[in-house]
Design an enzyme around this catalytic site. Structure first.
Site, short mmCIF file in Angstrom:
data_model
loop_
_atom_site.label_atom_id
_atom_site.label_comp_id
_atom_site.label_asym_id
_atom_site.label_seq_id
_atom_site.Cartn_x
_atom_site.Cartn_y
_atom_site.Cartn_z
N ASP A 195 -10.12 30.98 105.52
CA ASP A 195 -10.93 29.77 105.49
C ASP A 195 -10.80 29.01 104.16
O ASP A 195 -11.17 29.54 103.10
CB ASP A 195 -12.39 30.20 105.73
CG ASP A 195 -13.42 29.11 105.55
OD1 ASP A 195 -14.62 29.45 105.50
OD2 ASP A 195 -13.06 27.92 105.44
N HIS B 204 -19.54 28.41 103.35
CA HIS B 204 -18.14 28.70 103.07
C HIS B 204 -17.97 29.15 101.62
O HIS B 204 -18.64 28.64 100.72
CB HIS B 204 -17.27 27.45 103.29
CG HIS B 204 -17.28 26.96 104.69
ND1 HIS B 204 -16.43 27.45 105.65
CD2 HIS B 204 -18.05 26.04 105.31
CE1 HIS B 204 -16.67 26.84 106.80
NE2 HIS B 204 -17.65 25.97 106.62
#
Lengths: 578, 578
Positions: free
Chosen positions: A199, A372
């Site tokens: 990611d 994130h």
């Protein structure tokens, strides 16, 4: 190397994305080995301003449809829209088993039910103790932390070695909910990882992403100090954040009212499946809000991204049926505006200040932590897994590029890092890796009630209509006798007129009249021809006069046949869906 | 209190904004006392995406035009567009002396010359040693630091006390160029300040804004380490930044090529007036860039805000005639994207990465420092001046609100802080302050070649056209005999059609036909009436069918009169400017 042709000496695993690279959204990653295909995620993407009228964008799965029999299943990393949102559309084309954790499948179930597809779907629970064995590929997973519960990373064991897909993640050492499975990740790294897909969303941010616990502490402070009502806006899917709001409300004796359909749904599903615990009597009905003492109320609502029809936006505009903002209200934006939404969010905040609210937003008060990881989180993942090959995913190009820089810093060889685009097929095995063919990775645009092939013509139409307005030139023609009966008349929309001088409309009308009469004299029969010539003549004429390029729509009405010519070459030849 | 009526016991100074409050842009502040009016700044504003086709927005100066004889002059704080940009338009309506520092007047001179207004303009140099005395009001100024040289704060001495206007400022203790005149500011504070109008732009940011010197150091590092060419994008008006680039280029033996009209202009005017020093032989012509060794080149270009036609954007798209990006180029974004430009800038950065450039942007490397002060700068200004009344200016509402919070923290009484909107008139004197009447503070939209009254109808048209496309319903009617001769026929643009099922076009046509025949039977003579009823009937019908709200344009053609009814209530009744 041609698709399907395998070198007798070397087998390769193929890795590619149908969505999720060079963008944030519509994630869909594919791992293919011989006659087996495993898909990770099936998301959608929200369009930007350059696609007016389009609701969302989904990946084109024609490649998978063509190899239907090879596709063994879709493994879902978590329940966010950019990972599960295209399922209702894709399932119509390929119906394969869907694997996911409990909350993920719960959200998928609700989606498929709404689309009338639940009955034929196969939803298979999949968690960190499970192994799904196919002929060549084995699939397992590990727990991660993200801004929604039940997020997992996926491990696809291939004959050439394991491929790890992180899903969306950050490292949170004091999470709300279960911890990241560090032990399992470290073991994977020790055994050896062939390739890592990780990611890249926050790769431009230094340091670590903050813990959800910091937010919890900040919320307690705010709930303690606020003297009036609290309006709390956050991402509906952030179940952990909602749990913290519930905890703060209970601690400081505030009842909770929930506004906004997606927010209500999350509380419903969240409680059903045991992800949110709300003590009895904490919730109050929307219409009870007025009757509560102000310091005993917290309103949880949608609108943290400035979405114009969301609850908070309507409250800010004074358009909410049940809630009017009162001076002394505290409004908390427990979120971060996604680039593109910044202006909308700013406007709502301005409006709330004007109405006398105290607004808490931005970086000042730890009221939000991203789901994130930042640069250090990413480097930690790379260190733990020590992959041979690295493919940054889930990011716009610069995010992928930056993530590659981090991988190189941590020790992955630069030539083993692949910043790819959707459709690029990476062939890898223990000895080599190269990008081979390119698969078409088109996009499908979804509008209104069904999937439409919006296509470029309609979109260009819309953009053009917006920029410089349009001119309609209508005329009535007797095509039997080649006579201009009425018009041409010019009507405009979205034009700016300046009051002084020349009657450009009359000029335009005169010009078109002359041209059309000429064409009729030459017995030109084709509507398309006449219209094209009108456009070709008038467009440069208008531009010379006023430096504007409005869309020009000539319309010819035939009185005899009582019918206007249907333009076959444009969108009008298609018909509506009911 | 009525405008012009003065209480025999108490005189008041009136302070109001015609632009600059609740927005960033078109600054224009007015101080009025008895028969004297002093104006500070005359800026323009760039529209957001909700005004497609509009080039800029300027303040409406009707109030000043009506009191032409009272207006003594316009004092300009600095040369940015949002402070001088509307002068070419305003000077046509009121021609009063313009006061400003040297570079400011230099930029104004160029503007007025381009507009053919220079000959009748009076440009009067005004700097920190000057006093301009009118009958009641005296005007002086003090040096400040900002992102353009020659920025000043304005002091308007009134019989009720001094009013201080900061202009745009930050505190920079190691500036490029002259220092802020702390001594003068402190003296003003000591004598006593009646009211302070202060720049609120960065009031949401904690701490101090960094010094320009930090940027200089970062540039030296980058210029030393870059192995290939450097492309440097920044705000053209930031003369200090450009000087630092020149210094770094000279230090590390790089020649400079300049691309972009506004950038070339700044270097030209800057050198003419002595604000930028560039050693002879530093500049090279654009066409010489190719022949230089890569490590000896720096290209200074426009495009730091992702403006689509700017040099860097065209280079990123491969559309620049002279410069093609080469892998190994270093691109520096020495700027910060203005909210609203973030997406454009991100796309350019993505594209540059794809072309193999190393891109330096964002907060990581001290490559940019704002020209506006942060919270501590603002509190320092408040502490130095200790005003009795405080009016935050130059900011969107939430920035003004936050700035007021800072003032209260520093000790200004809350009731003496006024968060106002454009047109609110503040009446103050030593004893009291209150907001009195509201002056109309409209906006003027400028489009294409001239000032047009775009107005709300045209803009709403454009927005609507964009979102859901449009439907044109054409019919030919014999109004003498109340007969429908041809149509109705439906033509669409910007619609998304889905291939399956119902012929919605035919349904719509049938429906309109029925309605219009009914109205004609009732001998309805009014076009407007017929069209309105068609829209009122069809719009909800379309929405029920496909959840879309296209703009609906009914068009009636009269065959007898060979004339289409001109809609008097819409923009089409106005005529074009040649």
């Amino acid at each position: 190397m041609l698709d399907g042709v395998e070198n007798v000496k070397k087998e390769h695993v193929k890795i590619f994305a149908l969505g999720g690279l060079d963008e944030i959204g519509k994630n869909m990653y594919v791992i293919e080995y011989k006659d087996e295909i495993v898909v990770i995620d099936a998301g959608l993407k929200f369009p930007e301003d350059d696609m007016p009228g389009v609701d969302y964008i989904i990946p084109d799965v024609s490649y998978l449809v063509a190899k239907k029999d090879k596709v063994k299943g879709i493994f879902l990393t978590h329940g966010h829209e950019d990972h599960i949102g295209s399922l209702p559309y894709i399932m119509k084309e390929i119906n394969v088993p869907l694997y996911g954790e409990k909350l993920t499948l719960g959200l998928v179930r609700a989606k498929l039910e709404e689309a009338g597809l639940l009955r034929q779907a196969k939803l298979i629970p999949f968690s960190n103790r499970d192994q799904v064995r196919f002929k060549h590929l084995n699939v397992s997973c590990f727990r991660t932390n993200h801004s929604i519960p039940d997020s997992i990373g996926i491990v696809v064991d291939t004959p050439e070695g394991p491929i790890v897909h992180t899903g969306d993640f950050k490292f949170d050492f004091t999470p709300v909910g279960p911890k990241t499975d560090f032990a399992k990740i470290a073991r994977l790294g020790k055994k050896g990882v062939l390739a890592l897909l990780s990611d890249s969303t926050n790769s431009e941010r230094e340091g670590y992403t903050g813990s959800e616990q910091k937010v919890g502490n900040a919320l307690f402070d705010i709930f303690q100090q606020a003297q009036g009502r609290i309006l709390f806006a956050t991402f509906a899917s952030n179940v952990y954040r909602l749990q913290q709001v519930v905890d703060a409300a209970v601690r400081y004796n505030r009842k909770i009212a929930v506004f906004g359909r997606s927010m209500e749904k999350v509380f419903q599903i969240g409680q059903e499946l045991g992800y949110i615990r709300v003590p009895k009597g904490t919730f109050i009905e929307p219409d009870q809000v007025q009757r509560m003492p102000k310091h005993q109320v917290v309103i949880i609502c949608t609108g943290s991204q400035g979405e114009s029809m969301a609850a908070l936006s309507r409250i800010a505009r004074g358009q909410h049926r049940q809630i009017q903002l009162i001076p002394g209200d505290t409004v908390v934006f427990s979120s971060s505006p996604i680039p593109g939404n910044t202006l909308s969010v700013n406007r709502i905040i301005d409006q709330l200040f004007k109405l006398g609210a105290e607004v808490i937003y931005g970086n000042e008060f730890d009221i939000h932590a991203s789901g994130h990881g930042s640069q250090e989180d990413m480097k930690l993942m790379l260190q733990l897994l020590k992959p041979k090959y690295f493919i940054p995913i889930h990011g716009e190009y610069r995010m992928l590029a930056k993530h590659k820089e981090l991988a190189v810093q941590v020790g992955v060889k630069e030539k083993n890092c692949f910043v790819m685009e959707n459709g690029d097929v990476l062939h890898i095995n223990r000895e080599e890796a190269f990008i081979g063919e390119k698969i078409p990775a088109e996009i499908i645009l979804v509008d209104g009630h069904g999937i439409g092939d919006v296509g470029n013509i309609v979109l260009r139409d819309r953009m053009k209509l917006s920029d410089d307005g349009l001119i309609i030139i209508v005329m009535t023609i007797d095509m039997k006798r080649f006579k201009l009966l009425a018009g041409p008349d010019v009507i405009s929309r979205g034009f700016i007129f300046v009051r002084e001088s020349t009657d450009l409309i009359a000029e335009t009308e005169g010009r078109v009249k002359k041209l059309v009469e000429q064409l009729l004299e030459q017995r030109v029969k084709s509507w398309a021809n006449i219209k094209a010539q009108v456009i070709d003549d008038i467009a440069p004429f208008i531009y010379r006069k006023i430096q504007r390029r409005p869309m020009i729509i000539p319309i010819i009405m035939e009185v005899d046949k009582a019918k206007v010519e249907q333009e076959k070459e444009t969108a009008t030849s298609q018909t509506f869906k009911k």
